[in-house]
Design a protein around this motif. Structure first.
Motif, PDB file in Angstrom:
ATOM      1  N   LEU A 147      41.511  37.419  29.953  1.00  0.00           N
ATOM      2  CA  LEU A 147      42.886  37.158  29.535  1.00  0.00           C
ATOM      3  C   LEU A 147      43.290  38.043  28.370  1.00  0.00           C
ATOM      4  O   LEU A 147      44.413  38.534  28.296  1.00  0.00           O
ATOM      5  N   ILE A 148      42.353  38.253  27.442  1.00  0.00           N
ATOM      6  CA  ILE A 148      42.663  39.078  26.273  1.00  0.00           C
ATOM      7  C   ILE A 148      42.912  40.521  26.683  1.00  0.00           C
ATOM      8  O   ILE A 148      43.795  41.200  26.158  1.00  0.00           O
ATOM      9  N   LEU A 194      33.956  34.625  29.444  1.00  0.00           N
ATOM     10  CA  LEU A 194      34.389  35.591  30.448  1.00  0.00           C
ATOM     11  C   LEU A 194      35.885  35.468  30.687  1.00  0.00           C
ATOM     12  O   LEU A 194      36.606  36.462  30.798  1.00  0.00           O
ATOM     13  N   ALA A 195      36.338  34.221  30.769  1.00  0.00           N
ATOM     14  CA  ALA A 195      37.762  33.996  30.981  1.00  0.00           C
ATOM     15  C   ALA A 195      38.564  34.532  29.802  1.00  0.00           C
ATOM     16  O   ALA A 195      39.626  35.137  29.972  1.00  0.00           O
ATOM     17  N   ALA A 230      33.895  29.172  15.550  1.00  0.00           N
ATOM     18  CA  ALA A 230      34.761  29.461  16.687  1.00  0.00           C
ATOM     19  C   ALA A 230      35.583  30.719  16.428  1.00  0.00           C
ATOM     20  O   ALA A 230      35.752  31.564  17.325  1.00  0.00           O
ATOM     21  N   LEU A 231      36.112  30.861  15.211  1.00  0.00           N
ATOM     22  CA  LEU A 231      36.903  32.043  14.874  1.00  0.00           C
ATOM     23  C   LEU A 231      36.046  33.299  14.911  1.00  0.00           C
ATOM     24  O   LEU A 231      36.486  34.357  15.394  1.00  0.00           O
ATOM     25  N   VAL A 235      35.141  38.521  20.467  1.00  0.00           N
ATOM     26  CA  VAL A 235      35.727  38.703  21.799  1.00  0.00           C
ATOM     27  C   VAL A 235      36.883  39.697  21.736  1.00  0.00           C
ATOM     28  O   VAL A 235      37.007  40.607  22.565  1.00  0.00           O
ATOM     29  N   LYS A 236      37.763  39.522  20.752  1.00  0.00           N
ATOM     30  CA  LYS A 236      38.920  40.401  20.615  1.00  0.00           C
ATOM     31  C   LYS A 236      38.499  41.859  20.414  1.00  0.00           C
ATOM     32  O   LYS A 236      39.060  42.789  21.004  1.00  0.00           O
ATOM     33  N   LEU A 237      37.491  42.052  19.536  1.00  0.00           N
ATOM     34  CA  LEU A 237      37.036  43.409  19.234  1.00  0.00           C
ATOM     35  C   LEU A 237      36.517  44.123  20.476  1.00  0.00           C
ATOM     36  O   LEU A 237      36.916  45.258  20.773  1.00  0.00           O
ATOM     37  N   LEU A 238      35.630  43.454  21.211  1.00  0.00           N
ATOM     38  CA  LEU A 238      35.048  44.107  22.380  1.00  0.00           C
ATOM     39  C   LEU A 238      36.019  44.168  23.542  1.00  0.00           C
ATOM     40  O   LEU A 238      35.951  45.087  24.368  1.00  0.00           O
ATOM     41  N   ALA A 239      36.931  43.204  23.619  1.00  0.00           N
ATOM     42  CA  ALA A 239      37.941  43.249  24.676  1.00  0.00           C
ATOM     43  C   ALA A 239      38.839  44.469  24.473  1.00  0.00           C
ATOM     44  O   ALA A 239      39.242  45.129  25.441  1.00  0.00           O
ATOM     45  N   LYS A 240      39.154  44.757  23.206  1.00  0.00           N
ATOM     46  CA  LYS A 240      39.983  45.933  22.914  1.00  0.00           C
ATOM     47  C   LYS A 240      39.275  47.215  23.337  1.00  0.00           C
ATOM     48  O   LYS A 240      39.887  48.118  23.937  1.00  0.00           O
TER      49      LYS A 240
END
Length: 288
Positions: free
Chosen positions: A12-13, A7-8, A68-69, A75-80
């Motif tokens: 942040l992303i 979540l954090a 981890a990657l 995370v990056k994909l859905l955060a975008k």
């Protein structure tokens, strides 16, 4: 913990994505992957590694880094996508982000003023204090031979009287799992054995064995006392991590007490206040 860390990360992303990519790559924090134009830095992978599921954390290093990657890219994909939908402006998201920010600031403050503030001499001094509190206890070092019947035990005592070796008999006739060690029990305090066994063992003189069988719930014992001593304290190196935890706990309690005194804590819900006060009293009692 992984849930909160993720979540954090999302929070942040989302903020970082709105700012756009960095103008220049930090040599100390290289880019290791890209999701579109969004860069993934080594530091982000390091954070992701600390949040791995315990099962994944047991993988070999290369597989662990890949796991981890993979999670970080997700995370990056859905955060975008979340950023495109404007979810960073959602009221609930902002509340969650505020909580996560406070929690991470708490953790950073804790690391600076508690974890990193502990000095080796403080830990050693606390060890000395805790050791001084431990009451001295007598220990016995003994061997035993365990058999099912009193007659077998009496026959073993006759063999010992005739000069046969205790450890040899234990290996041949004892039914206890430690028979391979010649019945060796090592050092023990009275409370570690059943009462009947301890009473008989601690009454013996060094080098003597029981002249009558000792009956317990396990069967009949013949006991040989090899040594008596006062229990030595655990060496500092053995308990240093636990003692350090005590020092950190005290530092944390002091920080909280000072912060509460300065800020004041007012709980408006009577039932919740009562539960909070009781929980804090119980915690304080445990700490003391």
């Amino acid at each position: 913990m992984l849930k909160y860390k993720m979540l954090a990360a999302v929070a942040l992303i989302a903020v970082m994505a709105a700012q756009g990519p960095a103008a220049a790559q930090d040599a100390a924090d290289p880019v290791i992957a890209k999701v579109g134009v969004t860069e993934i830095h080594q530091s982000e992978l390091d954070y992701a590694l600390t949040g791995l599921d315990p099962q994944l954390a047991q993988l070999p290093d290369d597989q662990k880094r890949a796991a981890a990657l993979s999670g970080l890219i997700d995370v990056k994909l859905l955060a975008k996508d979340a950023d495109k939908e404007g979810l960073q402006n959602d009221a609930d998201f902002k509340k969650r982000l505020a909580y996560l920010t406070d929690r991470e600031l708490h953790n950073a403050f804790f690391k600076k003023h508690v974890v990193d503030a502990v000095k080796p001499e403080e830990v050693k001094a606390r060890y000395d204090v805790e050791i001084a509190k431990i009451p001295a206890q007598e220990e016995a070092k003994a061997r035993h031979i365990l058999v099912k019947t009193e007659e077998e035990a009496k026959a073993i005592i006759k063999d010992l009287d005739a000069g046969k070796d205790f450890a040899t008999i234990a290996k041949e006739k004892s039914t206890d799992p430690n028979k391979a060690d010649g019945g060796d029990l090592g050092y023990f305090t009275k409370d570690r054995m059943v009462p009947e066994f301890s009473e008989a063992a601690f009454k013996l003189e060094k080098g003597k064995y029981t002249e009558v069988p000792v009956k317990t719930q396990f069967g009949f014992h013949v006991i040989l006392l090899e040594d008596k001593r006062m229990q030595p304290p655990p060496p500092f190196e053995q308990v240093e991590p636990q003692v350090k935890q005590l020092v950190m706990r005290d530092k944390y309690i002091e920080l909280l007490a000072a912060a509460k005194k300065d800020a004041g804590v007012d709980i408006t819900d009577p039932a919740l206040k009562k539960a909070y006060d009781e929980a804090n009293k119980a915690e304080a009692a445990t700490a003391n």
